[in-house]
Every structure is written in structure tokens, then in C-alpha cells.
Design a protein around this motif. Sequence first.
Motif, short mmCIF file in Angstrom:
data_model
loop_
_atom_site.label_atom_id
_atom_site.label_comp_id
_atom_site.label_asym_id
_atom_site.label_seq_id
_atom_site.Cartn_x
_atom_site.Cartn_y
_atom_site.Cartn_z
N VAL A 7 0.83 -1.21 0.00
CA VAL A 7 0.00 0.00 0.00
C VAL A 7 0.86 1.26 0.00
N PRO A 8 0.82 2.05 -1.07
CA PRO A 8 1.54 3.33 -1.07
C PRO A 8 0.90 4.31 -0.10
N THR A 9 1.73 5.14 0.50
CA THR A 9 1.24 6.20 1.40
C THR A 9 1.79 7.54 0.92
N PRO A 10 1.19 8.65 1.30
CA PRO A 10 1.59 9.95 0.78
C PRO A 10 3.05 10.28 1.03
N VAL A 11 3.68 10.93 0.04
CA VAL A 11 5.04 11.42 0.22
C VAL A 11 5.03 12.83 0.79
N GLY A 12 3.85 13.44 0.85
CA GLY A 12 3.73 14.80 1.36
C GLY A 12 2.31 15.06 1.85
N ASN A 13 1.46 15.49 0.95
CA ASN A 13 0.09 15.86 1.27
C ASN A 13 -0.75 14.64 1.66
N MET A 14 -1.38 14.71 2.82
CA MET A 14 -2.22 13.60 3.29
C MET A 14 -3.35 13.27 2.31
N GLU A 15 -3.78 14.24 1.50
CA GLU A 15 -4.88 14.00 0.58
C GLU A 15 -4.48 13.11 -0.59
N ASP A 16 -3.20 12.78 -0.70
CA ASP A 16 -2.75 11.89 -1.76
C ASP A 16 -3.05 10.42 -1.46
N MET A 17 -3.58 10.12 -0.31
CA MET A 17 -4.00 8.77 0.04
C MET A 17 -5.25 8.42 -0.77
N THR A 18 -5.29 7.21 -1.35
CA THR A 18 -6.46 6.83 -2.14
C THR A 18 -7.55 6.23 -1.25
N PHE A 19 -8.79 6.28 -1.73
CA PHE A 19 -9.91 5.67 -1.00
C PHE A 19 -9.66 4.18 -0.79
N ARG A 20 -9.14 3.52 -1.83
CA ARG A 20 -8.90 2.08 -1.72
C ARG A 20 -7.84 1.78 -0.68
N ALA A 21 -6.79 2.59 -0.64
CA ALA A 21 -5.72 2.36 0.33
C ALA A 21 -6.25 2.46 1.76
N SER A 81 5.26 1.81 3.98
CA SER A 81 6.54 2.39 4.38
C SER A 81 6.27 3.79 4.93
N ASP A 82 7.31 4.49 5.31
CA ASP A 82 7.11 5.82 5.88
C ASP A 82 6.45 6.76 4.88
N ALA A 83 6.78 6.61 3.60
CA ALA A 83 6.21 7.45 2.55
C ALA A 83 6.46 6.80 1.20
N GLY A 84 5.48 6.89 0.31
CA GLY A 84 5.65 6.34 -1.02
C GLY A 84 5.30 4.87 -1.10
N THR A 85 5.80 4.21 -2.13
CA THR A 85 5.47 2.81 -2.40
C THR A 85 6.53 1.89 -1.82
N PRO A 86 6.16 0.95 -0.93
CA PRO A 86 7.13 0.00 -0.40
C PRO A 86 7.84 -0.74 -1.52
N GLY A 87 9.13 -0.99 -1.32
CA GLY A 87 9.92 -1.68 -2.33
C GLY A 87 10.70 -0.75 -3.22
N ILE A 88 10.30 0.52 -3.30
CA ILE A 88 11.03 1.52 -4.09
C ILE A 88 11.92 2.30 -3.13
N SER A 89 13.18 1.88 -3.01
CA SER A 89 14.13 2.44 -2.04
C SER A 89 13.59 2.38 -0.62
N GLY A 111 -0.35 4.22 -6.48
CA GLY A 111 -0.39 5.37 -5.58
C GLY A 111 0.92 6.13 -5.57
N ALA A 112 1.14 6.85 -4.50
CA ALA A 112 2.24 7.82 -4.43
C ALA A 112 3.61 7.16 -4.48
N THR A 113 4.49 7.77 -5.24
CA THR A 113 5.92 7.48 -5.21
C THR A 113 6.63 8.73 -5.69
N ALA A 114 7.74 9.07 -5.09
CA ALA A 114 8.34 10.39 -5.30
C ALA A 114 8.89 10.60 -6.71
N PHE A 115 9.47 9.55 -7.31
CA PHE A 115 10.21 9.81 -8.54
C PHE A 115 9.32 10.09 -9.75
N VAL A 116 8.07 9.60 -9.74
CA VAL A 116 7.21 9.81 -10.91
C VAL A 116 6.85 11.29 -11.12
#
Length: 251
Positions: A7-21, A81-89, A111-116
Motif C-alpha cells: 500500500v503506497p502512502t503519501p510522500v507529502g500531502n495527506m490528501e494523496d492517500m487513495t480511498f482504496r488504500a 513504508s514511511d512514505a511512497g510505495t514499499p519496495g522503491i528504495s 499510488g504515491a511514489t516520489a520519482f514519478v
Amino acid sequence: MGRLYVVPTPVGNMEDMTFRAVRVLKEADLILAEDTRTSAVLLHHYDIRGEVLSHHKFNEHQTTERIVRRLQGGATIALISDAGTPGISDPGFLLVRECVRHGIDVQTLPGATAFVPALVSSGLPNERFCFEGFLPQKKGRQTRLTALQGETRTMVFYESPYRLLRTLQQFAETFGAERQVSVCREISKVHEESVRGTLAEVIAHFTETEPRGEIVIVLGGRPADEKPERNRSKNKYRTAETDDADGECIH
């Protein structure tokens, strides 16, 4: 068999969390968090009250076997993870690999990941790119950079603000000071900023302005008409770094 949700979590803004997540985290029997203190803020914000277990790079070799057994027993487990998509760094690969090996269903939510967003907003070609993540901080750093000298695709790196200037200077030495670059910081936060230009121009900017926040560097690939050089010793940004350069890890 149970199921593992990545489950990806926001890298910044809390509103980036999806309904499904949010729904998946509320329904999970267990949530695996990189840092339970950091994740507690997110979970509290969305009123998620399930069981939480610490799962990070320092203990994942010890916890993975136990987690796999729970999944085999029918549990639904969510990995964050703390932020973004687990498994990506971030931690995640080891657990996913073991689940696949044992025939356990793995679903990764988009969902959220910083590099995209950093790549897309850089203005550099993004139809083909390579993701390098964090460069080695000690042995192997210069070897990795040298190996990338001939790379024609856009390159994406993660970096700490404390090492940004040094890294940009090494890039100028290795790839040439006129190579195009975009430094994106504080993605999805109030002070989000992208600084674009040649390496020389961006080095000048961050020499005058102290870099802050989490940083993604998007570096242009080698132009088709440029020959890769094995040695740029005359470059004014040359540093004394070697394969054994010291540097602390920021994870």
C-alpha cells in the motif's frame, strides 16, 4: 491462503492517500509499518485502528518468516513504508519475494511514489528512463557513476539535502557541467520546488541556497552527439572522492 497488500502512502500531502488504500488498511488483520511512530500519524488521521507491527530493513530477515506463516494461515496483511510505495528504495522486496515463492497472492495498489512526479515535471525526456535510487555512499560510488557515463536515458536518483551539492558536483565531473538536470524537493508539500537547468547552473543555485527536504534528482541522458569520456579530470567541479568515499546513510 491470505493476501499481502502493498500500500503506497503519501510522500507529502495527506490528501494523496487513495480511498482504496484507506479501505484496505482498515480491513487488514495486520499492518506492517517501516516506522510505527511515523505511520501512527497517518493511521490516526484516517482513523485506522488495526494491529501494527514494525517491519523495516533492520529486522525484515527476522520477521518475514513469521509474516509468511500468518499469510499461509489466511490473514490479510498490508505493507506500508514511511512514505511512497514499499519496495522503491524502501523495505518490501524481501517479503514480496517470499510471498511469491510460497504462492501467496500479492496485490500492489497504485499510488504515491516520489520519482514519478519529479520525472514528469522535470521537462526531460521520460518515455524511457532508468531509476538509480540512492547511490552507494562508500565503496562503489564512483564505479557506479562511471558505468552511467554512456547512459542515454534520463536518470533518476534520490538524495539527502546534506549531500546534494556534493552529488551534483560529482555529476558535473562525470557527465559534464552542461548536462541538463532537474532537482525536485518537498514533493506534494507546501514548499514543493523544481530547480532546472545545467548542472553548472543548479550547482550555483544550491551553493547560494541551502537545500532542504527530501530530494529527487532527474538527470538528462547523454546526448546522441556527445561521446562518453572516461576521464574529466580538467572539470572544475572535480572532487577528491574515490570508491572508498565516506558518507552516512540517510535511511
